[in-house]
Write a protein that holds these residues in place. Structure first.
Motif, short mmCIF file in Angstrom:
data_model
loop_
_atom_site.label_atom_id
_atom_site.label_comp_id
_atom_site.label_asym_id
_atom_site.label_seq_id
_atom_site.Cartn_x
_atom_site.Cartn_y
_atom_site.Cartn_z
N ASP A 73 8.67 -10.12 -2.65
CA ASP A 73 8.81 -11.14 -3.91
C ASP A 73 9.02 -12.94 -3.51
O ASP A 73 9.47 -13.45 -4.13
CB ASP A 73 9.39 -11.27 -5.07
N HIS A 74 10.36 -12.67 -2.82
CA HIS A 74 10.52 -13.47 -2.07
C HIS A 74 10.31 -14.96 -1.68
O HIS A 74 8.80 -14.64 -0.78
CB HIS A 74 11.74 -13.27 -1.09
N SER A 82 3.24 -1.81 -9.83
CA SER A 82 1.87 -2.67 -10.55
C SER A 82 1.32 -3.46 -9.63
O SER A 82 0.00 -3.94 -9.52
CB SER A 82 2.06 -2.75 -11.52
N ARG A 83 2.34 -3.55 -8.70
CA ARG A 83 2.01 -4.73 -6.76
C ARG A 83 1.08 -3.88 -6.25
O ARG A 83 0.85 -4.49 -5.10
CB ARG A 83 3.43 -5.05 -6.55
N LEU A 115 7.19 6.05 -6.55
CA LEU A 115 7.26 4.96 -6.95
C LEU A 115 7.14 4.50 -8.75
O LEU A 115 7.14 3.41 -9.60
CB LEU A 115 6.15 4.19 -6.56
N ALA A 116 6.07 5.41 -10.04
CA ALA A 116 6.35 5.79 -11.04
C ALA A 116 7.24 5.29 -11.98
O ALA A 116 7.33 5.08 -13.27
CB ALA A 116 5.43 7.15 -11.54
N ARG A 117 8.22 5.59 -11.11
CA ARG A 117 10.13 5.76 -11.87
C ARG A 117 9.96 4.01 -11.59
O ARG A 117 10.65 3.43 -11.84
CB ARG A 117 11.32 5.92 -11.13
N LEU A 118 9.51 2.98 -10.97
CA LEU A 118 9.73 1.75 -10.89
C LEU A 118 8.09 0.94 -11.24
O LEU A 118 7.51 0.84 -10.12
CB LEU A 118 10.11 1.08 -9.83
N PRO A 119 7.95 0.85 -12.42
CA PRO A 119 6.43 -0.28 -12.90
C PRO A 119 6.33 -1.26 -12.34
O PRO A 119 4.89 -1.32 -11.94
CB PRO A 119 6.14 0.07 -14.22
N GLN A 120 7.41 -2.05 -12.03
CA GLN A 120 7.70 -3.50 -12.23
C GLN A 120 6.98 -2.89 -10.56
O GLN A 120 5.96 -4.25 -10.02
CB GLN A 120 8.63 -3.84 -11.62
N LEU A 121 7.08 -2.41 -9.60
CA LEU A 121 6.76 -2.20 -7.91
C LEU A 121 5.53 -1.78 -8.17
O LEU A 121 4.89 -2.06 -7.47
CB LEU A 121 7.69 -1.70 -7.22
N VAL A 124 0.72 -1.06 0.31
CA VAL A 124 0.72 -0.08 0.43
C VAL A 124 0.78 1.47 -0.17
O VAL A 124 1.99 1.27 0.84
CB VAL A 124 -1.07 0.06 1.59
N CYS A 125 0.34 2.10 -0.78
CA CYS A 125 1.39 3.35 -0.85
C CYS A 125 0.50 4.72 0.00
O CYS A 125 -0.41 5.10 -0.91
CB CYS A 125 2.07 4.48 -2.32
#
Length: 434
Positions: A322-323, A349-350, A341-347, A225-226
């Motif tokens: 993710d571990h 999106s989670r 967080l927008a700089r890392l779409p992989q995170l 959560v952000c």
């Protein structure tokens, strides 16, 4: 007569060694020359011969003799040992072991300052002897705690007699050991890690309830959560209130974000926040294994001021989440965290919930502020609305600062009257310059 003959005639023992060309130590040489001086037989030839066998100049031998006559000293004067005070070691710890910073600090303080090379030698000597350099983060936390305690002592000194409003304040107890929830609570609804004016208490607002709902849903799914919003809106307080009571079997860990964080610094911050036993491992693989093992139990990891994290640090947090062997609920909190967080779409999106903490609604101001501190119960609802419209603008941190100013005025000014004029002067103190 030669110098050697002057020493050898009628003088057995060491002077026989001198005439044979052997080197003689200073104590032996000075003692023998002083015997000759006491007998009135010391000559310049003796000094020159002694200088030759001692491997020094004649002037040096004369200085040795003078020291023996005036001070009774035949050995070399021992140089004073340079020692660093505990305060100097604290400065060195805060500088992360940078000796040059310590040298500049000693210059500012004044007095006799050793050279930079001497400081390097002393620090290296003491570290080799077993002196442990305190951890910089620990020293900083201790100093901040001392500062907060000093401010609390000033604020809680008590109101003057005759004031219009008297506030009964008492020092809150020291925080209790960390409970299962990881968020110990104090009296009057206060929480560790949330700075409040004396006598104030946290109030559950609509934003707090929304954050609690978002965090609870994330815990149910072991997701992320952000929590974002402008500075001073109460994001950290809302998260701490949401995590005040968590289900049995869960733990909460707050991970501080280092200044200019790197992956190595973030790995160390997580390791220290988990309070793992033993020293920090010397390889990243061992450190990650230790952290992953500790995260095998249900745990909420809260990263406050997450907007300062660069992409590599966010990737490291994602790897922990993710571990396959970890059970982590990730809470990223801070003003601008949604942009980081927008700089890392992989995170990004989670992220299961993007929870914004807005300004305090105008309809909530009176109820929230009067519940926040009893001082505001003496102020009319019209004045509270006026303050919010002209100064605080629904920002809880500004309300807290204004509360501190009002409290100090009532504690230091006899017969102070809380009216629009006084409130206007105090509002000017908390208003940012144009």
């Amino acid at each position: 007569m030669s110098a050697a003959e002057g020493f050898s005639v009628g003088e057995p023992g060491v002077w026989g060694e001198i005439t044979a060309g052997l080197r003689v130590s200073r104590p032996v040489l000075v003692a023998r020359l002083m015997e000759l001086d006491a007998a009135g037989a010391l000559t310049t030839a003796h000094v020159r011969a002694g200088a030759q066998v001692g491997g020094v100049t004649a002037r040096t031998v004369w200085r040795w003799l003078e020291a023996a006559r005036t001070e009774g000293r035949v050995e070399r004067r021992r140089r004073a040992r340079l020692e660093l005070s505990d305060q100097a070691w604290e400065v060195l710890a805060q500088a992360g072991g940078n000796v040059a910073v310590l040298h500049r600090y000693l210059k500012r303080v004044g007095g006799e300052v050793p050279s930079l090379a001497s400081l390097y030698r002393v620090v290296h000597r003491d570290l080799q002897a077993g002196r442990v350099l305190p951890d910089r983060a620990v020293v900083r936390r201790e100093r901040e705690e001392q500062t907060r305690q000093a401010l609390a002592d000033l604020a809680l000194a008590g109101p003057r007699e005759g004031g219009a409003v008297k506030v009964a304040a008492r020092r809150p107890p020291h925080p209790a050991p960390e409970a299962v929830s990881g968020v110990p609570s104090g009296e009057s609804g206060t929480l560790e890690g949330v700075a409040l004016p004396a006598g104030a208490r946290l109030v559950e607002t609509s934003s707090v309830r929304a954050v609690a709902e978002a965090v609870g849903q994330a815990m149910a799914a072991e997701g992320a959560v952000c929590v974002f919003g402008d500075p001073g809106r109460g994001k950290t307080a809302a998260v701490r209130m949401a995590l005040r009571a968590v289900p049995a079997g869960w733990k909460v860990t707050w991970v501080p974000v280092p200044v200019r964080p790197s992956v190595a610094g973030m790995r160390r911050a997580v390791f220290d926040a988990l309070a793992l036993p033993g020293r920090f491992p010397h390889t990243s693989a061992l450190a990650d294994a230790a952290v992953s093992g500790a995260l095998g139990e249900a745990r909420v990891i809260v990263i406050d001021e997450a907007q300062r994290l660069p992409v590599p640090c966010l990737e490291y947090l994602q790897s922990l989440w993710d571990h396959p062997g970890t059970r982590v609920t990730l809470v990223l909190c801070g003003a601008g965290t949604e942009r980081a967080l927008a700089r890392l779409p992989q995170l990004a999106s989670r992220i299961g919930a993007w929870q914004e903490v807005p300004r305090l609604a105008a309809t909530e101001v009176t109820a929230v502020v009067t519940g926040f501190h009893p001082l505001w119960r003496t102020v009319s609802a019209e004045d509270l609305t006026w303050i919010d419209q002209t100064s605080t603008h629904g920002t809880l941190r500004t309300w807290a600062a204004l509360t501190t100013h009002l409290q100090n005025v009532l504690l230091t000014t006899a017969d102070a009257v809380v009216d629009r004029a006084l409130l206007g002067r105090l509002c000017q103190r908390v208003a940012p310059p144009l």
